[in-house]
Design a protein around this motif. Structure first.
Motif, short mmCIF file in Angstrom:
data_model
loop_
_atom_site.label_atom_id
_atom_site.label_comp_id
_atom_site.label_asym_id
_atom_site.label_seq_id
_atom_site.Cartn_x
_atom_site.Cartn_y
_atom_site.Cartn_z
N TYR A 1 -4.69 48.44 61.49
CA TYR A 1 -5.22 47.26 61.78
C TYR A 1 -5.47 46.55 63.16
N ASP A 2 -5.29 47.41 63.98
CA ASP A 2 -6.09 47.47 65.41
C ASP A 2 -6.89 48.03 65.64
N LEU A 3 -7.21 48.53 64.74
CA LEU A 3 -8.82 49.61 64.64
C LEU A 3 -10.00 48.56 64.19
N LEU A 4 -9.72 48.29 63.76
CA LEU A 4 -10.75 47.36 62.20
C LEU A 4 -10.74 46.33 62.76
N PRO A 5 -12.52 46.05 62.49
CA PRO A 5 -12.70 44.11 63.39
C PRO A 5 -12.46 43.42 62.64
N ALA A 6 -12.43 42.08 63.57
CA ALA A 6 -12.00 41.11 62.75
C ALA A 6 -11.77 40.73 61.17
N PHE A 7 -12.72 40.34 60.40
CA PHE A 7 -12.48 39.95 59.13
C PHE A 7 -11.35 40.88 58.72
N TRP A 8 -11.69 42.51 58.63
CA TRP A 8 -11.05 43.38 57.75
C TRP A 8 -9.56 43.10 58.14
N ARG A 9 -9.29 43.12 59.26
CA ARG A 9 -7.59 42.82 60.47
C ARG A 9 -6.73 41.85 59.44
N THR A 10 -7.88 40.68 58.75
CA THR A 10 -7.68 39.48 59.08
C THR A 10 -6.98 39.25 58.34
N ILE A 11 -7.46 40.16 56.11
CA ILE A 11 -7.21 39.21 55.56
C ILE A 11 -6.81 41.29 54.55
N GLY A 12 -6.50 41.96 55.28
CA GLY A 12 -6.03 43.20 55.05
C GLY A 12 -3.93 43.17 54.78
N PRO A 13 -3.47 42.24 55.45
CA PRO A 13 -2.08 42.04 55.57
C PRO A 13 -2.01 40.87 53.96
N PHE A 14 -2.85 40.18 53.58
CA PHE A 14 -3.08 39.31 52.26
C PHE A 14 -3.97 39.86 51.21
N ILE A 15 -4.40 41.46 51.18
CA ILE A 15 -4.07 42.11 49.64
C ILE A 15 -3.09 42.98 49.63
N PRO A 16 -2.76 43.58 48.20
CA PRO A 16 -2.11 43.89 47.87
C PRO A 16 -2.32 45.46 48.17
N ASN A 17 -3.08 46.06 48.81
CA ASN A 17 -3.44 47.65 49.46
C ASN A 17 -2.97 47.06 50.92
N GLY A 18 -3.32 46.61 51.42
CA GLY A 18 -2.90 46.42 52.77
C GLY A 18 -1.31 46.19 52.75
N ALA A 19 -0.84 45.50 51.94
CA ALA A 19 0.66 44.99 51.85
C ALA A 19 1.73 46.26 51.10
N GLY A 20 0.76 47.04 50.25
CA GLY A 20 1.83 48.50 50.37
C GLY A 20 1.77 48.64 50.71
N THR A 21 0.13 49.54 51.84
CA THR A 21 0.08 50.22 52.62
C THR A 21 1.28 50.18 53.70
N THR A 22 1.12 49.26 54.51
CA THR A 22 2.38 48.79 55.28
C THR A 22 3.82 49.09 55.03
N ALA A 23 4.25 48.75 53.65
CA ALA A 23 5.25 48.43 52.84
C ALA A 23 5.72 50.30 53.15
N VAL A 24 4.83 50.91 52.35
CA VAL A 24 5.36 52.08 52.78
C VAL A 24 5.70 53.15 54.13
N ARG A 25 4.97 52.47 55.02
CA ARG A 25 4.64 53.26 56.42
C ARG A 25 6.10 52.48 56.88
N ASP A 26 6.71 51.34 56.93
CA ASP A 26 7.83 51.33 57.61
C ASP A 26 8.92 51.45 56.53
N ILE A 27 9.06 51.50 55.51
CA ILE A 27 10.40 52.54 54.93
C ILE A 27 10.51 54.00 55.00
N VAL A 28 9.20 54.40 55.45
CA VAL A 28 9.58 55.62 55.64
C VAL A 28 9.85 55.79 57.14
#
Length: 346
Positions: free
Chosen positions: A276-303
């Protein structure tokens, strides 16, 4: 007597058929989706730039000055926070609260930069470059120490991202396939309920299979089998029921809406190749609110971070599931309401 079915096909007649307004509208929709795909992926990835990457600074009496210096860099690639000491700086990295920590050595010109590649290899590279410039300006250098290294077979930390994408693709494909096999758009509440019940066991099996592949089979993400299975189940179910909802709401066009959400917008904003910290503002903003981003973050946090911080991603997935189920039932009830077809009272 010649019927329309008996009329021999001609090129002109076929051209008139395929250039009907409905067909042309469909082609325009496909073109817009295609161009949106190109714009979204290229827009997100063509020029990654660090923005406000959180790091800790432990430099004793010089901490405040160094924090001010780093935060004053043009473009604010880093967002520095003073840490009480080296121990708290390290803890901020291992917990996932900060992407890195710079600890200055008062007895040498060589400092230590603590990083967590498990949180994203691209972020680590960006932090190393910026910190290297800061250190060089003070005639110092920093040695990088990875406190949360990637697992041996998780190349560049992308396994979780591709796992999530696979689960999501499976979810919307199975929902689309059920629609095709069932004769198209859902027709009533009972049919909607049946489709929802059908994707639940599919989601459980799909989540299980994905976890087996990355853990037991490929050893890419090991030691968290049950948690990954659970996340996978929620991801598949969320994309499946949203697809069912879109189909019940607008019919075949709903498949295009689903692709827009999960492929055109969801993939490039998920924080996979570039966090997220490397993406332009639009994509950085919407990422956590779409399952793709939420799932990727969840997997990283778990592992890599002991499951800290997965509350937000889990809430996102549950919200999509509830919206999908409730929306599907509500839309199908409206479709199957016989009063919709009754003539207005005179």
């Amino acid at each position: 007597m010649t019927t329309p079915q008996d009329t021999p096909a001609t090129l002109g007649r076929e051209l008139r058929r395929i250039t009907a307004p409905r067909t042309l509208a469909l082609l325009v929709g496909v073109l817009v989706l295609q161009l949106g795909f190109i714009l979204s992926y290229v827009g997100a990835f063509h020029a990654p730039r660090p923005q406000h990457i959180p790091i800790s600074i432990a430099a004793g009496a010089q901490s405040a000055h160094l924090v001010e210096q780093i935060n004053g860099i043009d473009g604010t690639p880093l967002r520095a926070h003073a840490a009480a000491d080296e121990t708290s700086a390290r803890e901020s990295v291992t917990s996932g609260d900060r992407s890195a920590a710079l600890v200055m050595n008062p007895h040498s010109t060589t400092d230590t930069l603590y990083v967590a590649s498990g949180g994203g290899a691209a972020v680590v590279t960006a932090v190393e470059q910026v910190v290297g410039q800061v250190e060089s300006s003070q005639h110092r250098s920093a040695t990088t120490v990875d406190l949360v290294p990637l697992q041996a077979h998780d190349a560049r930390g992308l396994t979780g991202f591709y796992l999530v994408i696979g689960w999501i693709v499976g979810g919307y494909l199975v929902a689309a396939a059920i629609g095709v096999m069932s004769g198209g758009r859902v027709r009533n509440l009972a049919e909607a309920g049946g489709r929802i019940l059908l994707v639940v066991p599919y989601s459980i099996v799909s989540g299980l299979a994905g976890a087996l592949i990355v853990d037991q089979w490929l050893s890419a993400l090991t030691g968290h089998f049950a948690a990954l299975w659970g996340v996978g189940t929620l991801l598949v179910l969320s994309s499946a029921v949203i697809t069912l909802f879109m189909d019940a709401l607008v019919g075949t066009v709903g498949i295009g809406v689903t692709i827009l959400i999960f492929v055109v917008l969801g993939n490039p904003s998920a924080g996979g190749p570039y966090q997220y910290d490397l993406l332009p503002a639009f994509w950085r903003t919407i990422g956590p609110f779409i399952p793709n981003g939420a799932g990727t973050t969840a997997v990283r946090d778990i592992v890599y971070f002991g499951g800290r911080g997965i509350g937000g991603p889990m809430l996102c997935l549950v919200a999509y599931i509830l919206i999908g189920i409730i929306g599907t039932l509500a839309a199908s009830a409206q479709i199957g309401d016989p009063r919709r077809d009754e003539p207005a009272a005179q």
